[in-house]
Design a protein around this motif. Structure first.
Motif, PDB file in Angstrom:
ATOM      1  N   GLN A   1       7.243   3.126 -18.752  1.00 41.72           N
ATOM      2  CA  GLN A   1       7.274   4.674 -18.739  1.00 41.72           C
ATOM      3  C   GLN A   1       8.526   5.300 -18.501  1.00 41.72           C
ATOM      4  O   GLN A   1       9.298   5.934 -19.124  1.00 41.72           O
ATOM      5  CB  GLN A   1       6.066   5.398 -18.349  1.00 41.72           C
ATOM      6  CG  GLN A   1       6.070   6.908 -18.974  1.00 41.72           C
ATOM      7  CD  GLN A   1       5.747   6.950 -20.235  1.00 41.72           C
ATOM      8  OE1 GLN A   1       4.639   6.556 -20.882  1.00 41.72           O
ATOM      9  NE2 GLN A   1       6.806   7.491 -20.904  1.00 41.72           N
TER      10      GLN A   1
ATOM     11  N   LYS B   1       0.630  -1.133   0.179  1.00 42.07           N
ATOM     12  CA  LYS B   1       0.084  -0.014   0.036  1.00 42.07           C
ATOM     13  C   LYS B   1       0.926   1.052   0.267  1.00 42.07           C
ATOM     14  O   LYS B   1       0.632   2.180  -0.651  1.00 42.07           O
ATOM     15  CB  LYS B   1      -0.832  -0.124   1.205  1.00 42.07           C
ATOM     16  CG  LYS B   1      -2.071  -0.613   0.968  1.00 42.07           C
ATOM     17  CD  LYS B   1      -3.474  -0.155   1.756  1.00 42.07           C
ATOM     18  CE  LYS B   1      -4.611  -0.742   1.748  1.00 42.07           C
ATOM     19  NZ  LYS B   1      -5.011  -1.689   2.535  1.00 42.07           N
TER      20      LYS B   1
ATOM     21  N   GLU C   1      -2.630   2.632 -15.992  1.00 39.21           N
ATOM     22  CA  GLU C   1      -1.203   3.327 -15.397  1.00 39.21           C
ATOM     23  C   GLU C   1      -0.387   2.757 -14.713  1.00 39.21           C
ATOM     24  O   GLU C   1       0.928   2.845 -14.502  1.00 39.21           O
ATOM     25  CB  GLU C   1      -1.990   4.614 -14.892  1.00 39.21           C
ATOM     26  CG  GLU C   1      -2.593   5.635 -16.023  1.00 39.21           C
ATOM     27  CD  GLU C   1      -3.479   6.700 -15.445  1.00 39.21           C
ATOM     28  OE1 GLU C   1      -3.229   8.017 -15.805  1.00 39.21           O
ATOM     29  OE2 GLU C   1      -4.262   6.449 -14.453  1.00 39.21           O
TER      30      GLU C   1
ATOM     31  N   ARG D   1       3.286  -4.720 -13.675  1.00 33.51           N
ATOM     32  CA  ARG D   1       3.936  -3.637 -13.850  1.00 33.51           C
ATOM     33  C   ARG D   1       5.520  -3.904 -14.198  1.00 33.51           C
ATOM     34  O   ARG D   1       6.308  -3.336 -15.057  1.00 33.51           O
ATOM     35  CB  ARG D   1       4.042  -2.735 -12.316  1.00 33.51           C
ATOM     36  CG  ARG D   1       4.956  -1.582 -12.670  1.00 33.51           C
ATOM     37  CD  ARG D   1       4.870  -0.873 -11.326  1.00 33.51           C
ATOM     38  NE  ARG D   1       3.886  -0.241 -10.941  1.00 33.51           N
ATOM     39  CZ  ARG D   1       3.535   0.253  -9.620  1.00 33.51           C
ATOM     40  NH1 ARG D   1       4.530   0.318  -8.926  1.00 33.51           N
ATOM     41  NH2 ARG D   1       2.395   0.798  -9.295  1.00 33.51           N
TER      42      ARG D   1
ATOM     43  N   GLY E   1       4.144   0.282  -2.962  1.00 36.34           N
ATOM     44  CA  GLY E   1       3.722  -0.253  -4.416  1.00 36.34           C
ATOM     45  C   GLY E   1       2.765   0.293  -5.225  1.00 36.34           C
ATOM     46  O   GLY E   1       3.037   1.134  -6.266  1.00 36.34           O
ATOM     47  N   ILE E   2       1.560   0.278  -4.874  1.00 35.97           N
ATOM     48  CA  ILE E   2       0.574   0.885  -5.596  1.00 35.97           C
ATOM     49  C   ILE E   2       0.305   2.215  -5.743  1.00 35.97           C
ATOM     50  O   ILE E   2       0.581   2.843  -4.683  1.00 35.97           O
ATOM     51  CB  ILE E   2      -0.905   0.160  -5.362  1.00 35.97           C
ATOM     52  CG1 ILE E   2      -1.330   0.689  -4.011  1.00 35.97           C
ATOM     53  CG2 ILE E   2      -0.877  -1.263  -5.388  1.00 35.97           C
ATOM     54  CD1 ILE E   2      -2.746   0.296  -3.449  1.00 35.97           C
ATOM     55  N   VAL E   3      -0.096   2.645  -6.937  1.00 35.61           N
ATOM     56  CA  VAL E   3      -0.507   4.126  -6.722  1.00 35.61           C
ATOM     57  C   VAL E   3      -2.103   4.112  -6.782  1.00 35.61           C
ATOM     58  O   VAL E   3      -2.665   4.125  -7.903  1.00 35.61           O
ATOM     59  CB  VAL E   3       0.076   5.000  -8.058  1.00 35.61           C
ATOM     60  CG1 VAL E   3      -0.239   6.448  -7.801  1.00 35.61           C
ATOM     61  CG2 VAL E   3       1.498   4.722  -8.195  1.00 35.61           C
TER      62      VAL E   3
ATOM     63  N   ILE F   1       3.441   2.338 -15.759  1.00 37.02           N
ATOM     64  CA  ILE F   1       4.220   3.405 -14.904  1.00 37.02           C
ATOM     65  C   ILE F   1       5.690   3.209 -15.023  1.00 37.02           C
ATOM     66  O   ILE F   1       6.554   3.955 -15.314  1.00 37.02           O
ATOM     67  CB  ILE F   1       3.676   3.741 -13.630  1.00 37.02           C
ATOM     68  CG1 ILE F   1       4.241   5.022 -13.128  1.00 37.02           C
ATOM     69  CG2 ILE F   1       4.021   2.528 -12.578  1.00 37.02           C
ATOM     70  CD1 ILE F   1       3.597   5.294 -11.817  1.00 37.02           C
ATOM     71  N   ALA F   2       6.013   1.627 -14.837  1.00 37.34           N
ATOM     72  CA  ALA F   2       7.693   1.447 -14.639  1.00 37.34           C
ATOM     73  C   ALA F   2       8.340   1.612 -16.020  1.00 37.34           C
ATOM     74  O   ALA F   2       9.219   2.160 -16.232  1.00 37.34           O
ATOM     75  CB  ALA F   2       7.856   0.190 -14.005  1.00 37.34           C
TER      76      ALA F   2
ATOM     77  N   ASP G   1      -5.047   5.884  -6.755  1.00 39.20           N
ATOM     78  CA  ASP G   1      -6.118   6.578  -7.286  1.00 39.20           C
ATOM     79  C   ASP G   1      -5.703   6.445  -8.763  1.00 39.20           C
ATOM     80  O   ASP G   1      -6.465   6.795  -9.587  1.00 39.20           O
ATOM     81  CB  ASP G   1      -6.084   8.219  -7.006  1.00 39.20           C
ATOM     82  CG  ASP G   1      -6.683   8.312  -5.705  1.00 39.20           C
ATOM     83  OD1 ASP G   1      -7.809   7.658  -5.442  1.00 39.20           O
ATOM     84  OD2 ASP G   1      -6.502   9.158  -4.810  1.00 39.20           O
ATOM     85  N   LEU G   2      -4.530   5.893  -9.210  1.00 41.59           N
ATOM     86  CA  LEU G   2      -4.643   5.777 -10.632  1.00 41.59           C
ATOM     87  C   LEU G   2      -5.191   4.514 -11.226  1.00 41.59           C
ATOM     88  O   LEU G   2      -5.418   3.471 -10.431  1.00 41.59           O
ATOM     89  CB  LEU G   2      -3.150   5.707 -10.972  1.00 41.59           C
ATOM     90  CG  LEU G   2      -2.117   7.078 -10.860  1.00 41.59           C
ATOM     91  CD1 LEU G   2      -0.821   7.072 -11.527  1.00 41.59           C
ATOM     92  CD2 LEU G   2      -3.094   8.290 -11.101  1.00 41.59           C
ATOM     93  N   THR G   3      -5.368   4.238 -12.733  1.00 34.51           N
ATOM     94  CA  THR G   3      -5.952   3.101 -13.181  1.00 34.51           C
ATOM     95  C   THR G   3      -5.309   1.866 -13.243  1.00 34.51           C
ATOM     96  O   THR G   3      -3.742   2.128 -12.706  1.00 34.51           O
ATOM     97  CB  THR G   3      -6.753   3.424 -14.385  1.00 34.51           C
ATOM     98  OG1 THR G   3      -5.381   3.616 -15.321  1.00 34.51           O
ATOM     99  CG2 THR G   3      -7.472   4.619 -14.546  1.00 34.51           C
TER     100      THR G   3
END
Lengths: 346, 330, 508
Positions: free
Chosen positions: C370, C351, C363, C421, C354-356, C367-368, C358-360
């Motif tokens: 990117q 929590k 995303e 991810r 790791g996770i973001v 994300i990584a 509010d993003l889908t």
């Protein structure tokens, strides 16, 4: 389906609100509001005024959106406006850096640079030293106005330079110049946030900085960029404001404008705690703020009240964004409905 | 048997530096200017900054819980304008003063409630409150209202005058009021459960809750104290100036916050005390006096204070980063 | 055989008795008619896998969460704690895994805050300090009580927390994972104190996942599984193997089905080597990771296993040491450097790190990748959709669409998104720190299987888990850490739970 998609867009709600407010204002003012006249090929009217004066807020709101999107804030924008106005006017008036010969272009460029430097300072405090953004930018909030005073030597710098005036008062294609400046800024920021991954990275930082870092996002670098951009947009707003009043008034330029910026962003729907943001929403938010101000002003209400009204709106928006508050409101709703029903029965 | 090994704490380091800085500046001022190094100058630091001491003490409570209150400058201004307005209408002082104090208290309560119950970030809600009250000032009056009430005049002028050597020194009575506030605040923070809870919340709010402390009440309470102190500071300020003007004290919240920070209060909460805040105020007073003696633009005071605040914040960061590192190794 | 929960027959009085406790969170039935009884003067272990409902039951008992249904009887009276204070007033005190005290306050104040002895109206500091010294004497602690709490190590802070908990007139003491950050010696001391308190008549609830510790101190054991009550047993009548069976239940088979890596003992080509790795947390670490090998870092919580993983990934600042990848020295100073060198890392705290939220999901998955490609080379929506769709399918992530916010998924699915991810970045080395914590058994088995599959396809993995049994199954090489140092290395058939435990304990 496409209608549903449209209404789910973050920009949808503020846009509707803007239309409603403009419409209401139009009705209240008996149609005067929508009147647009053409004089010498230039448009005039209240809506054009809103566009002209709102541009400043829009530019400011664009920078502020990014800062708030990371979960930070920049309350030094007003002071940065004062600094940039003081620098630009002092150069144009050849009080400082006489070697430039009062060149307007260079004056603007240097003023923007000053904004970038101020932003870099904020960035240094926030990204490098990890000071809470509000405290970090508060330092410049106070010191900045003093610095502006020192640049302007404690005087109100008045200038006479038509080229500089035209930054705020000029027309292009019949519309005010500031609107075009704002448009350029908005387009540039849209390119930055949508055509690159910057927008997504800013949101990730705002939602969860630690996760963003471990996903390979350069949090520090991005924060630097954001605060520098915020400084530049503030400087630009300061230049437009000083061109509008034809001089630099360090005491009052951009005074307490930080709340307007935050207000515009909040009305646009960006959570003040960071995360999802929309530049267009914030611009619409800025126009809403300006419409309200213009209308209040048009009614001949004392401008002081505008400040009170804005503060109240901020508090309301904050409360609407607050989950515990909405939960409480929701829990009250059915109860009152029940009470009403009982009363009817009685 | 019990060895008292007090390790150097952040607040102690900050306090020592602050004290040294004060002495250094005072000595430097005395060396540079005639008439500077006197009891009179020293007492004037209190005379001129009594209101700021009270406000800084109030804000220290909020900072200790890890919150912030930037509405204080507007509370001071509103108190001055509103009392001047009411006094002009012929209200007696003994009603006006409780009324404005109550306004400050109420403002603090509303802020605290929004922060604690509705989870609104303190800086946003206090920023809004700052605007609201500043706007209300202007609504009451945009021009400066003089105060001609007898009680206020008496309060403004009653002082202890005495001679030190050849020079006259004076000590206004309202300074005692400020000092009483400092003592009460010291007592509350050190010797009452409320005060200790303030520290516990700033240290670790979650733990404070688990340990059965009344976090909610205390957190709302600190904003009320801050609001009350700001209003009381406003009353003292109106003794001092005998006028109310809607634009006075712009940016004073930074003076109050920097006083606390310079005096060793951590902005993250849990560490600090009111004596530090008093020293912080005195340091700012010395800066102001030097700027006046040097005949500089008054804005230099602001710039210097901001620079000093910055310096102390950086210092705090460095100390806390180093502390974290040591813990990691241990 | 399950004993009746109530223990009147034993001659000792039931002090706490919970029946029919139900608690539902959105989408999850966390507790389903659970019962639990505690006698005075006993140490009662509460066991279960992650997600079995232990922590929810504790939260209900301590007033952090409110039960939906059921009764709690304390000393013959029904109670319904609404907050920790409430529970405390009914005589239930808790010491949590992460010490819940105030680091900036003094030791004595931490013991007495909220109930300080007073002289007249004000706090009597002299008495506070004196009484704290007396109390701590019972715990055999001779420390300066006026010192700031955070100047003492975690073990002592924990003792202080217990001292506080006991002194507030507790009849029931709950210890939630108290041993996870303690050394063997400190654990022993803690157990002595627990026994001492038991003999004074206190009822102690002991929550832990170290099974051998359970047998060392417990009188009785209650097992929960998937939010339901399995049974309460006398510790000396329940062999450990049977206990494990009860905790894991019928799902045990699904874990057994995962093939253990067969190619153990094989020589691996070196992929990554750390020499003299040093951060603020650990120092002088040397490790070598083979290509296509699953390497375990085992040790207790706080042993340095996570810190070592963070060092490799550049998540903690390296102060000394060198990293070699495929024989070449690389300068890995931050996570991005690591990602660019094809290293991936799922952190321990899903929590927080790791996770973001509010993003889908899309995303979160891209994300990584990117970051690896750089800011200016934005992944097109089309490509992002392709990557996301494929990974959602490959890893069987259960979600209505890729547009869901990740915070709305269950723990297991969140973990799979994080795996996705990193798989999207096509890493050579995948570091998984506690990838199976807090997720249900089915998802756990799937993740273990994915790890083994990936390794067989040539990807190197570093696997960290508190559950040794899981490590034993997945790893072909293992570094054992204790007290921030590597204390041993095992490979192939040498790897067994007892061998690991021995090395942690420092026995040869």
């Amino acid at each position: 389906m496409s209608m549903k998609k449209l209404t789910q867009k973050m920009e949808f709600k503020p846009f509707v609100v803007l239309l409603v407010i403009i419409f209401l204002c139009g009705i209240i003012s008996g149609g005067d509001f929508f009147k647009i006249t053409i004089v010498d090929g230039h448009f005039y009217g209240r809506l054009i005024d809103i566009l002209r004066n709102g541009s400043r807020y829009a530019i400011l709101a664009v920078g502020m959106t990014m800062a708030l999107g990371t979960g930070g804030t920049d309350i030094s924008v007003g002071s940065i406006m004062a600094i940039s106005g003081a620098i630009a006017c002092s150069i144009v008036d050849e009080r400082i850096l006489q070697a430039l010969g009062g060149n307007v272009f260079l004056a603007v460029l240097l003023a923007l640079l000053a904004g970038a430097v101020c932003g870099a300072w904020n960035g240094f405090m926030v990204a490098k030293l990890k000071v809470q953004p509000m405290v970090a930018t508060m330092i410049l909030l106070t010191a900045g106005r003093g610095i502006a005073q020192l640049i302007a030597d404690g005087k109100i710098v008045t200038i006479t330079n038509d080229a500089y005036y035209s930054i705020s008062g000029g027309y292009f294609l019949g519309l005010p110049v500031p609107a075009f400046i704002a448009l350029i800024v908005i387009v540039l920021f849209l390119i930055l946030t949508r055509s690159t991954a910057f927008g997504m990275q800013v949101e990730a930082i705002g939602v969860n900085q630690a996760s963003a870092r471990l996903a390979g996002i350069k949090v520090e670098r991005n924060l630097w960029i954001i605060y520098i951009l915020c400084g530049i947009t503030a400087a630009l707003a300061g230049i437009i404001e000083s061109a509008g009043i034809k001089g630099a008034d360090c005491n009052n330029c951009g005074l307490m404008i930080e709340l307007d910026g935050i207000l515009a962003v909040a009305i646009g729907g960006t959570a003040l705690s960071g995360g999802r943001f929309s530049i267009i929403s914030s611009v619409i938010g800025a126009l809403i703020v300006q419409t309200i101000s213009t209308t209040i002003y048009a009614f001949g209400v004392a401008p002081e009240l505008t400040r009170v009204a804005k503060a109240v709106i901020v508090i309301i928006v904050c409360l609407i964004q607050s989950k515990p508050f909405m939960d409480r409101v929701k829990s009250l709703m059915p109860k009152t409905a029940k009470v009403e029903a009982q009363e009817v029965h009685a | 048997m019990i060895t008292k090994t007090k390790s150097l704490k952040v607040e102690n380091i900050s306090m020592i530096i602050a004290c040294a800085l004060f002495v250094l500046m005072f000595v430097a001022g005395s060396a540079m200017y005639d008439h500077f190094g006197s009891v009179s100058t020293f007492l004037n630091l209190f005379n001129d900054n009594a209101y700021l001491i009270v406000v800084a003490v109030g804000i220290t409570f909020v900072l200790l819980t890890g919150g912030i209150d930037i509405s204080v400058s507007s509370v001071v201004a509103f108190t001055c304008v509103f009392s001047a307005f009411l006094l002009q209408r012929g209200w007696p002082a003994f009603i006006v003063i409780p009324v404005v104090l109550l306004v400050g208290l109420l403002n603090g309560f509303l802020i605290g409630y929004c922060v604690q119950v509705f989870h609104i970030q303190p800086f946003i809600i206090t920023l809004a409150s700052q605007f609201l009250l500043r706007g209300m000032c202007a609504v009451v009056s945009t021009v400066s209202i003089p105060i001609e009430n007898d009680f206020y005049k008496a309060a403004a002028l009653s002082k202890l005058s005495f001679k030190v050597g050849r020079a006259n020194a004076k000590f206004y009575l309202y300074v005692f009021l400020a000092l009483i506030v400092v003592f009460i605040a010291y007592y509350v923070l050190k010797y009452t459960r409320f005060g200790r809870t303030v520290y516990a919340i700033g240290s670790n709010e979650l733990s404070a809750g688990y340990m059965g402390l009344d976090v909610k009440r205390v957190k709302i309470g600190v904003y009320m104290i801050s609001g009350f102190c700001a209003a009381l500071g406003g009353v003292i300020f109106s003794f001092y100036t005998l006028a109310g003007y809607s634009l006075q004290n712009m940016g004073m919240e930074l003076d109050a916050i920097s006083s606390a920070v310079i005096g060793g209060t951590l902005l993250t909460g849990g560490v600090g005390n009111v004596w530090g805040s008093v020293i912080g105020v005195l340091i700012q007073g010395v800066i102001q006096t030097i700027v006046t003696y040097q005949n500089l633009n008054a804005w230099w005071t602001r710039v210097t204070i901001a620079a000093l605040l910055c310096l102390f914040i950086v210092l705090q960061r460095i100390i806390s980063i180093r502390a974290d590192r040591q813990k990691g190794k241990g | 055989m399950a004993l009746p929960v109530s223990g009147e027959a034993m001659g000792k009085r039931d002090i706490l008795y919970m029946t029919d406790i139900c608690k539902t969170f959105p989408g999850v039935k966390a507790l389903d008619h659970v019962r639990f009884g505690l006698r005075e003067g006993e140490i009662h272990s509460l066991l279960g896998e992650n997600g079995a409902g232990k922590s929810t039951l504790i939260k209900v008992l301590t007033g952090v969460e409110q039960k939906d249904f059921g009764t709690i009887m304390m000393d013959g009276k029904e109670i319904s704690p609404q907050s920790p204070i409430d529970a405390q007033n009914s005589g239930i005190s808790t010491v949590y895994q992460e010490v819940n005290l105030c680091p900036d306050l003094s030791v004595a104040e931490n013991v007495f805050i909220g109930r300080e002895p007073k002289k007249g109206r004000h706090i009597d500091w002299k008495k506070v300090n004196e009484r704290t010294r007396e109390i701590l004497k019972d715990f055999d602690l001779d420390i300066n009580v006026e010192e700031r709490l955070d100047n003492y190590p975690v073990a002592i802070q924990q003792m202080i927390a217990i001292a506080r908990a006991v002194d507030v007139n507790a009849k029931v003491l709950i210890l939630d994972e108290p041993t996870s950050s303690l050394s063997a010696q400190e654990v022993k001391k803690l157990f002595d104190i627990m026994r001492m308190l038991r003999d004074r008549g206190l009822g102690i609830v002991f929550v832990t996942h170290f099974l051998d510790q359970v047998y060392e101190v417990s009188d009785r054991i209650t097992v929960l599984r998937n939010g339901t009550f399995v049974g309460t047993y006398d510790a000396d009548k329940l062999p450990m193997l049977e206990l494990v069976g009860k905790m894991i239940g019928k799902d045990y088979d699904s874990l057994e089905a995962i093939p253990k890596l067969t190619n153990t003992g094989k020589e691996y080509k070196e992929l990554l080597r750390i020499e003299d790795g040093t951060t603020g947390e650990i120092s002088g670490i040397n490790v070598s990771i083979g290509e296509g090998e699953v390497t375990g870092f085992s040790g207790l919580l706080g042993s340095g296993r996570s810190e070592l993983a963070r060092l490799i990934f550049g998540a903690d600042k390296k102060t000394k040491g060198k990293t070699f990848i495929k024989g070449k020295e690389k300068d890995i100073r931050n996570p991005l450097d690591a990602i660019k060198n094809d290293i991936a890392f799922c952190p321990e705290d899903r929590k927080k790190e790791g996770i973001v939220g509010d993003l889908t999901i899309r995303e979160n998955i891209t994300i990584a990748l990117q970051s690896k490609r750089g800011l200016l080379h934005k992944i097109s929506r089309k490509e992002a959709d392709e990557i996301t769709e494929k990974l959602i399918k490959d890893l069987a992530i259960k979600t209505p669409s890729a547009d869901q916010k990740i915070k709305n998924l269950s723990g297991g699915n969140q973990q799979k998104v994080l795996l996705a991810r990193w798989l999207a970045t096509d890493p050579d080395l995948l570091i998984l720190d506690e990838p199976t914590r807090g997720i249900d058994i089915g998802a756990k088995a799937e993740i273990q299987k994915i790890v083994v599959d990936l390794a067989s396809k040539g990807m190197s993995c570093i696997f960290i888990s508190s559950e040794l049994e899981e490590m034993e199954r997945c790893c072909s090489k293992m570094f054992v850490l204790n007290d921030k140092k590597i204390v041993g290395q095992l490979s192939g058939d040498e790897i067994s739970q007892s061998a690991i435990m021995k090395q942690i304990a420092g026995e040869e």
